[in-house]
Write an enzyme that holds these catalytic residues in place. Structure first.
Site, PDB file in Angstrom:
ATOM      1  N   LYS A  47     -30.784  53.948   7.843  1.00 55.16           N
ATOM      2  CA  LYS A  47     -31.950  54.987   8.235  1.00 55.16           C
ATOM      3  C   LYS A  47     -31.533  55.855   9.494  1.00 55.16           C
ATOM      4  CE  LYS A  47     -35.978  52.481   8.857  1.00 55.16           C
ATOM      5  NZ  LYS A  47     -36.993  51.555   9.604  1.00 55.16           N
TER       6      LYS A  47
ATOM      7  N   GLU B  61     -24.779  44.407   5.343  1.00 55.05           N
ATOM      8  CA  GLU B  61     -25.962  44.587   6.016  1.00 55.05           C
ATOM      9  C   GLU B  61     -27.169  44.896   4.951  1.00 55.05           C
ATOM     10  OE1 GLU B  61     -28.149  43.760   8.057  1.00 55.05           O
ATOM     11  OE2 GLU B  61     -27.480  44.042  10.206  1.00 55.05           O
ATOM     12  N   ASP B  62     -28.388  44.516   5.507  1.00 54.92           N
ATOM     13  CA  ASP B  62     -29.602  45.272   4.505  1.00 54.92           C
ATOM     14  C   ASP B  62     -29.878  46.479   4.914  1.00 54.92           C
ATOM     15  OD1 ASP B  62     -30.434  44.395   7.093  1.00 54.92           O
ATOM     16  OD2 ASP B  62     -32.170  43.065   6.358  1.00 54.92           O
TER      17      ASP B  62
ATOM     18  N   ARG C 213     -39.437  39.553   1.421  1.00 55.14           N
ATOM     19  CA  ARG C 213     -38.137  39.521   0.917  1.00 55.14           C
ATOM     20  C   ARG C 213     -37.889  39.319  -0.516  1.00 55.14           C
ATOM     21  NH1 ARG C 213     -35.190  38.926   5.744  1.00 55.14           N
ATOM     22  NH2 ARG C 213     -36.174  37.742   7.432  1.00 55.14           N
TER      23      ARG C 213
ATOM     24  N   ASP D 177     -30.357  50.426  11.188  1.00 54.99           N
ATOM     25  CA  ASP D 177     -31.506  51.314  11.807  1.00 54.99           C
ATOM     26  C   ASP D 177     -30.996  51.692  13.161  1.00 54.99           C
ATOM     27  OD1 ASP D 177     -34.341  51.743  11.868  1.00 54.99           O
ATOM     28  OD2 ASP D 177     -34.497  50.055  13.207  1.00 54.99           O
TER      29      ASP D 177
ATOM     30  N   ASP E 271     -37.930  41.944   5.340  1.00 52.52           N
ATOM     31  CA  ASP E 271     -39.227  41.579   5.822  1.00 52.52           C
ATOM     32  C   ASP E 271     -40.011  42.114   6.502  1.00 52.52           C
ATOM     33  OD1 ASP E 271     -37.409  40.696   7.803  1.00 52.52           O
ATOM     34  OD2 ASP E 271     -38.776  39.532   8.617  1.00 52.52           O
TER      35      ASP E 271
ATOM     36  N   LYS F  62     -31.027  37.129   7.565  1.00 46.40           N
ATOM     37  CA  LYS F  62     -31.430  36.748   6.414  1.00 46.40           C
ATOM     38  C   LYS F  62     -31.530  37.850   5.372  1.00 46.40           C
ATOM     39  CE  LYS F  62     -34.509  33.361   8.367  1.00 46.40           C
ATOM     40  NZ  LYS F  62     -36.054  33.108   8.565  1.00 46.40           N
ATOM     41  N   GLY F  63     -31.872  39.030   5.946  1.00 46.75           N
ATOM     42  CA  GLY F  63     -31.964  40.141   5.360  1.00 46.75           C
ATOM     43  C   GLY F  63     -31.169  40.735   4.244  1.00 46.75           C
TER      44      GLY F  63
ATOM     45  N   PHE G  18     -41.176  51.926   7.739  1.00 47.28           N
ATOM     46  CA  PHE G  18     -40.867  50.430   7.798  1.00 47.28           C
ATOM     47  C   PHE G  18     -40.786  50.071   6.423  1.00 47.28           C
ATOM     48  CE2 PHE G  18     -40.925  45.787   8.414  1.00 47.28           C
ATOM     49  CZ  PHE G  18     -40.175  45.878   9.399  1.00 47.28           C
TER      50      PHE G  18
HETATM   51  P1  IMP Z   1     -30.933  47.744  14.112  1.00 47.90           P
HETATM   52  O1  IMP Z   1     -30.051  46.819  14.967  1.00 47.90           O
HETATM   53  O2  IMP Z   1     -31.877  48.114  14.702  1.00 47.90           O
HETATM   54  O3  IMP Z   1     -29.872  48.566  13.234  1.00 47.90           O
HETATM   55  O4  IMP Z   1     -31.640  46.602  13.274  1.00 47.90           O
HETATM   56  C1  IMP Z   1     -30.927  45.769  12.202  1.00 47.90           C
HETATM   57  C2  IMP Z   1     -31.960  44.749  11.651  1.00 47.90           C
HETATM   58  O5  IMP Z   1     -33.269  45.152  11.860  1.00 47.90           O
HETATM   59  C3  IMP Z   1     -31.830  44.712  10.114  1.00 47.90           C
HETATM   60  O6  IMP Z   1     -30.604  43.919   9.706  1.00 47.90           O
HETATM   61  C4  IMP Z   1     -33.307  44.448   9.860  1.00 47.90           C
HETATM   62  O7  IMP Z   1     -33.178  43.079   9.582  1.00 47.90           O
HETATM   63  C5  IMP Z   1     -34.040  44.899  10.722  1.00 47.90           C
HETATM   64  N1  IMP Z   1     -34.580  46.131  10.567  1.00 47.90           N
HETATM   65  C6  IMP Z   1     -34.638  47.410  10.750  1.00 47.90           C
HETATM   66  N2  IMP Z   1     -35.344  48.336  10.138  1.00 47.90           N
HETATM   67  C7  IMP Z   1     -36.195  47.675   9.485  1.00 47.90           C
HETATM   68  C8  IMP Z   1     -37.057  47.978   8.295  1.00 47.90           C
HETATM   69  O8  IMP Z   1     -37.515  49.053   8.049  1.00 47.90           O
HETATM   70  N3  IMP Z   1     -37.838  47.064   7.462  1.00 47.90           N
HETATM   71  C9  IMP Z   1     -37.201  45.613   7.775  1.00 47.90           C
HETATM   72  N4  IMP Z   1     -36.263  45.356   8.664  1.00 47.90           N
HETATM   73  C10 IMP Z   1     -35.880  46.148   9.398  1.00 47.90           C
HETATM   74 MG    MG Z   2     -34.822  41.303   9.583  1.00 47.58          MG
END
Ligand code: IMP
Ligand code: MG
Length: 179
Positions: free
Chosen positions: A130, A98-99, A164, A102, A158, A42-43, A151
């Site tokens: 990030k 994407e939001d 959000r 990470d 969220d 949803k982000g 974070f």
């Molecule tokens: P990844 O698979 O670790 O790259 O994470 C992707 C998802 O993790 C993102 O689409 C977010 O929903 C969530 N996420 C990662 N870092 C953060 C953060 O700092 N705040 C909130 N959500 C995060």
């Molecule tokens: Mg999320």
């Protein structure tokens, strides 16, 4: 500012200006191509809603929902599709929206999944990057902002489904998640 937010990284105004700029670049790069924006729920909905209106060429939209984080702050590394694509991607140029990028685990899985759909190309646009936390080699093609290892909440992001709707991007106070 919300009491659980330690500091604001990007204001509503800064975000609007940057999204407009990225939308203009995408419009230029995809001119004459069949573009479909795939938002990862949803982000990314807030970013998606603003970005699509900053794009001035014809484009369609689609949504996917995957789980990777559950309710905590750490990625599980396990990606599960909760909602699949509605549209056929054959012959289309896909831009995954994407939001935040990470660890990259979610996007590396999604990009691979989408690459099997007969699309012309797959690229990634992320609101936030990030890079310090990357665990797999996945890099965004378009990024609005790079963020430190903290974070982040707001503008779609969220913690436990809250924050959000904050119109800015900020750092969540570690006390809130017991960090
Ligand atoms: P990844 O698979 O670790 O790259 O994470 C992707 C998802 O993790 C993102 O689409 C977010 O929903 C969530 N996420 C990662 N870092 C953060 C953060 O700092 N705040 C909130 N959500 C995060
Ligand atoms: Mg999320």
């Amino acid at each position: 500012m919300h009491q659980d937010v330690e500091r604001i990284l990007f204001s509503q105004k800064e975000i609007a200006a940057k999204v407009k700029e990225v939308g203009a670049k995408i419009s230029e790069d995809y001119a004459g191509k069949e573009l479909v924006l795939v938002s990862v729920l949803k982000g990314s909905v807030v970013f998606m809603a603003d970005l699509m209106r900053a794009i001035t060429i014809p484009c369609s939209i689609d949504f996917m929902s995957v789980s990777s984080y559950g309710k905590g702050v750490r990625s599980s590394g396990v990606v599960r599709i909760r909602k699949d694509l509605d549209e056929q991607l054959e012959g289309k140029h896909v831009l995954i929206v994407e939001d935040i990028l990470d660890s990259g685990l979610t996007l590396s899985y999604l990009r691979e999944y989408i690459s099997q759909k007969g699309e012309e190309s797959v690229r990634i646009v992320t609101m936030l990057d990030k890079p310090s936390r990357r665990r797999v080699a996945v890099y965004p093609d378009y990024t609005c902002f790079t963020v430190p290892d903290a974070f982040i909440v707001g503008y779609g992001l969220d913690y436990n489904e809250i924050y959000r709707n904050l119109p800015y991007v900020g750092v969540l106070r570690p006390e809130v998640y017991g960090g």
